[in-house]
Design a protein around this motif. Structure first.
Motif, short mmCIF file in Angstrom:
data_model
loop_
_atom_site.label_atom_id
_atom_site.label_comp_id
_atom_site.label_asym_id
_atom_site.label_seq_id
_atom_site.Cartn_x
_atom_site.Cartn_y
_atom_site.Cartn_z
N MET A 1 0.83 -1.20 0.00
CA MET A 1 0.00 0.00 0.00
C MET A 1 0.87 1.26 0.00
SD MET A 1 -3.32 -0.89 2.37
CE MET A 1 -2.51 -1.76 3.71
N LEU A 2 1.96 1.22 0.77
CA LEU A 2 2.88 2.36 0.80
C LEU A 2 3.57 2.54 -0.55
CD1 LEU A 2 4.62 1.84 4.28
CD2 LEU A 2 2.74 3.37 3.74
N ALA A 3 3.88 1.44 -1.21
CA ALA A 3 4.62 1.48 -2.48
C ALA A 3 3.86 2.28 -3.54
CB ALA A 3 4.89 0.06 -2.98
N PHE B 1 -4.05 13.68 14.36
CA PHE B 1 -5.14 12.76 14.01
C PHE B 1 -4.65 11.38 13.56
CE2 PHE B 1 -6.80 17.07 13.20
CZ PHE B 1 -7.87 17.07 14.08
N GLY B 2 -3.36 11.23 13.37
CA GLY B 2 -2.83 9.92 13.01
C GLY B 2 -2.24 9.87 11.61
N ARG B 3 -1.27 8.96 11.44
CA ARG B 3 -0.61 8.82 10.14
C ARG B 3 -1.61 8.36 9.06
NH1 ARG B 3 2.72 11.29 13.52
NH2 ARG B 3 4.45 10.05 14.36
N LYS B 4 -2.46 7.42 9.43
CA LYS B 4 -3.42 6.86 8.48
C LYS B 4 -4.40 7.92 7.99
CE LYS B 4 -7.31 3.60 8.33
NZ LYS B 4 -8.00 2.51 9.06
N THR B 5 -4.98 8.68 8.90
CA THR B 5 -5.95 9.71 8.53
C THR B 5 -5.34 10.73 7.58
OG1 THR B 5 -7.09 9.47 10.65
CG2 THR B 5 -7.48 11.51 9.43
N ALA B 6 -4.13 11.19 7.93
CA ALA B 6 -3.45 12.20 7.10
C ALA B 6 -3.14 11.64 5.71
CB ALA B 6 -2.16 12.66 7.78
N ALA B 7 -2.69 10.39 5.65
CA ALA B 7 -2.30 9.78 4.37
C ALA B 7 -3.50 9.56 3.45
CB ALA B 7 -1.58 8.45 4.62
N VAL B 8 -4.60 9.06 4.01
CA VAL B 8 -5.80 8.81 3.19
C VAL B 8 -6.38 10.12 2.67
CG1 VAL B 8 -8.17 7.95 3.24
CG2 VAL B 8 -6.34 6.64 4.33
N PHE B 9 -6.45 11.11 3.53
CA PHE B 9 -6.98 12.42 3.12
C PHE B 9 -6.12 13.03 2.00
CE2 PHE B 9 -6.65 17.07 3.58
CZ PHE B 9 -7.96 17.43 3.26
N VAL C 1 -3.48 10.03 -16.84
CA VAL C 1 -2.90 8.69 -16.70
C VAL C 1 -2.13 8.54 -15.40
CG1 VAL C 1 -1.15 7.11 -17.64
CG2 VAL C 1 -2.80 8.20 -19.17
N ILE C 2 -1.38 9.56 -14.99
CA ILE C 2 -0.55 9.41 -13.77
C ILE C 2 -1.33 9.66 -12.48
CG2 ILE C 2 1.56 9.97 -15.03
CD1 ILE C 2 1.55 12.71 -13.70
N TYR C 3 -2.42 10.44 -12.55
CA TYR C 3 -3.15 10.75 -11.31
C TYR C 3 -4.26 9.75 -11.00
CZ TYR C 3 -0.92 15.26 -10.41
OH TYR C 3 -0.01 16.24 -10.11
N ALA C 4 -4.85 9.15 -11.99
CA ALA C 4 -5.99 8.25 -11.76
C ALA C 4 -5.70 7.10 -10.80
CB ALA C 4 -6.50 7.72 -13.10
N PRO C 5 -4.52 6.44 -10.87
CA PRO C 5 -4.28 5.29 -9.99
C PRO C 5 -4.36 5.60 -8.50
CG PRO C 5 -2.67 5.31 -11.77
CD PRO C 5 -3.41 6.61 -11.83
N THR C 6 -4.09 6.85 -8.11
CA THR C 6 -4.06 7.19 -6.69
C THR C 6 -5.44 7.26 -6.07
OG1 THR C 6 -2.19 8.57 -7.34
CG2 THR C 6 -2.84 8.67 -5.04
N LEU C 7 -6.50 7.21 -6.87
CA LEU C 7 -7.85 7.19 -6.31
C LEU C 7 -8.05 5.98 -5.40
CD1 LEU C 7 -9.95 8.29 -9.42
CD2 LEU C 7 -9.59 9.60 -7.32
N ILE C 8 -7.24 4.94 -5.61
CA ILE C 8 -7.36 3.72 -4.80
C ILE C 8 -6.99 3.97 -3.35
CG2 ILE C 8 -4.99 2.84 -5.09
CD1 ILE C 8 -6.20 0.06 -5.52
N LEU D 1 -8.23 5.95 -1.36
CA LEU D 1 -9.44 6.12 -0.57
C LEU D 1 -9.83 4.82 0.13
CD1 LEU D 1 -11.74 8.00 0.31
CD2 LEU D 1 -12.97 7.34 -1.78
N THR D 2 -9.53 3.68 -0.49
CA THR D 2 -9.86 2.38 0.10
C THR D 2 -8.95 2.04 1.27
OG1 THR D 2 -8.41 1.11 -1.38
CG2 THR D 2 -10.64 1.58 -2.16
N TYR D 3 -7.86 2.79 1.44
CA TYR D 3 -6.94 2.53 2.56
C TYR D 3 -7.63 2.76 3.90
CZ TYR D 3 -2.88 2.34 -0.61
OH TYR D 3 -1.99 2.00 -1.60
N SER D 4 -8.74 3.49 3.88
CA SER D 4 -9.51 3.71 5.11
C SER D 4 -9.91 2.39 5.74
CB SER D 4 -10.76 4.54 4.82
OG SER D 4 -10.42 5.78 4.26
#
Length: 537
Positions: free
Chosen positions: A32-34, A158-166, A251-258, A260-263
């Motif tokens: 997930m980090l990769a 608020f946490g590493r996870k919250t900041a990263a997903v947002f 093409v380069i930005y679309a993959p990062t929409l995933i 959101l599922t890291y929540s």
């Protein structure tokens, strides 16, 4: 295990060691980090290809409408090719071959013809406004600088996870929106906003160094850094295959929409949970990781788990925790040195990547080849830090790299291959320094303000990345000025490194008192016998 049970208290690193560094939980998290590492590298410098230099010339209607096949007019370039001055952009003298005009006649130039009609420059009509191209990179760096301050606060509070997903989700949405911009200034606004609130790398980095025991963080980071480099290597080939800048961005930005599922799938940092006094949640997460990794933990060991948390007990707010950190003279000295480090590494790394597209040859391949030097740098980073800790490798890379860069402008023209070799070697050393500084900074400050201090150092140091897009313009004064500037700042950073203590064999500090203990005489670690500074009060 018996030895651990005999201790009066158990430290968190002891538990993380028991959980392992490459169990199922860590590997899933690493995947997930990769994604964030590899895409974030593209987002930071995509303007190199999206806002590329394009040749242009004055449009003369009578000549454009003529069917005269002998009509030929030279392309004008922006300042990167050192044209005479703004004069060429204001007037254009027609050349022989256009029968409608006398060759001595000067024509007021109000329209332009671009070599690539659908390029960024053509769509927003940026001919003779070179500063607007450079502004895109500068605005991105400025937005990133402000965003790091915001992300650090969100991550620590608020946490590493919250900041990263947002941040990851907003980055994808704003990047895609940017591809639909209808004006240059609308694009600039979105560029700055995306950099400010859409950079997920900072909280993800903190999560990555807190997920494993201290001894494994360098190896863990080395693997993730190669994903970061992989993104940079792939990016120019995407730009080559998808040349239209709007499609390239999508093409380069679309993959990062995933992201959101890291929540649902990403777990919070155990260390951060403890630092906020959420011991029950932290213990529950430890047990979850142990089950996933098929590791048996003694519950008595978890009961003895010690985590010094004086700040949470006194219920200090985040601003007070930052003030407490800054009131320490030791912390302030480290903060000032880290700022210079960050200025140097951002100036050099961004400056060299931007300059690579001006080298003769295929700009896509040149960029990819230069970035490929980061792979041996990442491996060297792991090997060097494993054997020589932190301070000596960083000192050596700054000094040697600085000498290489200062020498390059003075290489005789007949020995261009020597200059290119020094340039490539310096790129490798620059990446090596960048990796160490990223890690080193995070180990110098306490947990409850670690991301905030890391972000502040990085943000203020990003003045270097603000200057980087302008470095190609310095060539008009002296062709060697950019590399000479890189070398001087590198030598200065090397000298300041002498003021910082070694952190390799110390646990990550959780309070200011513990952080101030770094560099003090070490003691034998009661678990494995290695020298390890036990940071305690």
């Amino acid at each position: 295990m018996a030895e651990l049970n005999d201790q009066k208290s158990i430290h968190l690193d002891d538990v993380l060691e028991q959980l392992g560094a490459f169990g199922r939980h860590q590997l899933v998290t690493m995947c997930m980090l990769a994604l964030v590492y590899s895409t974030n590298s593209m987002y930071n410098v995509n303007y190199v290809f999206a806002v590329e230099d394009v040749q242009y010339r004055c449009r003369i209607p009578a000549c454009e409408e003529s069917n005269d096949t002998t009509f030929s007019m030279p392309w004008l370039m922006n300042s990167s090719e050192q044209q005479e001055s703004v004069k060429q952009c204001v007037h254009y003298a027609p050349v022989p071959g256009c029968r409608e005009f006398n060759t001595s006649e000067l024509v007021q130039c109000s329209e332009w013809v671009y070599e690539v009609p659908d390029s960024f420059m053509a769509e927003f009509n940026l001919a003779c406004e070179d500063w607007k191209q450079a502004l895109v990179g500068t605005v991105h760096s400025f937005g990133n600088m402000l965003g790091l301050l915001l992300q650090g606060q969100i991550s620590d509070r608020f946490g590493r996870k919250t900041a990263a997903v947002f941040a990851g989700t907003m980055g994808a949405l704003l990047g895609l929106t940017k591809s639909f911009a209808t004006s240059f200034w609308w694009y600039i606004a979105l560029e700055g906003l995306e950099a400010a609130i859409g950079d997920a790398l900072s909280p993800m980095f903190m999560l990555s160094i807190e997920i494993v025991e201290k001894k494994r963080t360098v190896l863990f980071q080395m693997i993730l850094l190669n994903f970061y480099t992989g993104g940079l290597i792939v990016m120019p080939f995407i730009a080559w295959a998808v040349p239209y800048w709007r499609h390239f961005l999508r093409v380069i930005y679309a993959p990062t929409l995933i992201v959101l599922t890291y929540s649902f799938f990403l777990d919070e940092s155990i260390r951060w949970l403890f630092s906020k006094g959420r011991r029950r949640e932290a213990i529950k997460l430890i047990e979850k990781v142990a089950t996933r990794n098929k590791v048996k933990l003694d519950k008595m060991m978890l009961n003895k788990l010690e985590y010094i948390d004086e700040e949470t007990r006194t219920e200090l707010k985040q601003k007070k925790l930052l003030l407490k950190t800054f009131r320490s003279k030791v912390m302030m000295q480290r903060f000032l040195v880290c700022m210079v480090w960050w200025f140097t590494i951002t100036l050099i790394n961004y400056g060299m990547m931007i300059s690579s597209v001006f080298i003769d040859g295929n700009k896509y391949i040149n960029f990819a080849l230069l970035v490929m030097m980061d792979i041996p740098a990442n491996v060297f980073y792991w090997l060097a830090l494993s054997k020589y800790k932190r301070k000596l490798p960083l000192l050596a890379s700054f000094i040697v790299g600085g000498i290489f860069c200062i020498c390059k402008p003075f290489i005789p023209k007949g020995y261009a291959w020597i200059g290119l070799t020094l340039y490539m070697a310096f790129e490798m050393l620059a990446t090596f320094s960048y990796n160490i500084v990223y890690m080193y900074t995070s180990e110098l400050f306490p947990t409850y303000t670690r991301n905030s201090m890391h972000a502040i150092c990085s943000a203020i140091g990003r003045v270097g990345s603000l200057v980087a897009p302008q470095t190609p313009l310095m060539i008009s004064y002296w062709s060697g000025m950019p590399t000479f500037l890189f070398g001087v700042t590198s030598l200065l950073s090397g000298a300041l490194t002498l003021l910082i203590p070694e952190t390799a064999n110390t646990e990550l500090p959780d309070t200011v008192s513990e952080a101030e203990m770094i560099g003090k005489p070490s003691v034998k670690d009661p678990v494995d016998g290695n020298e390890m500074t036990r940071l305690s009060q």
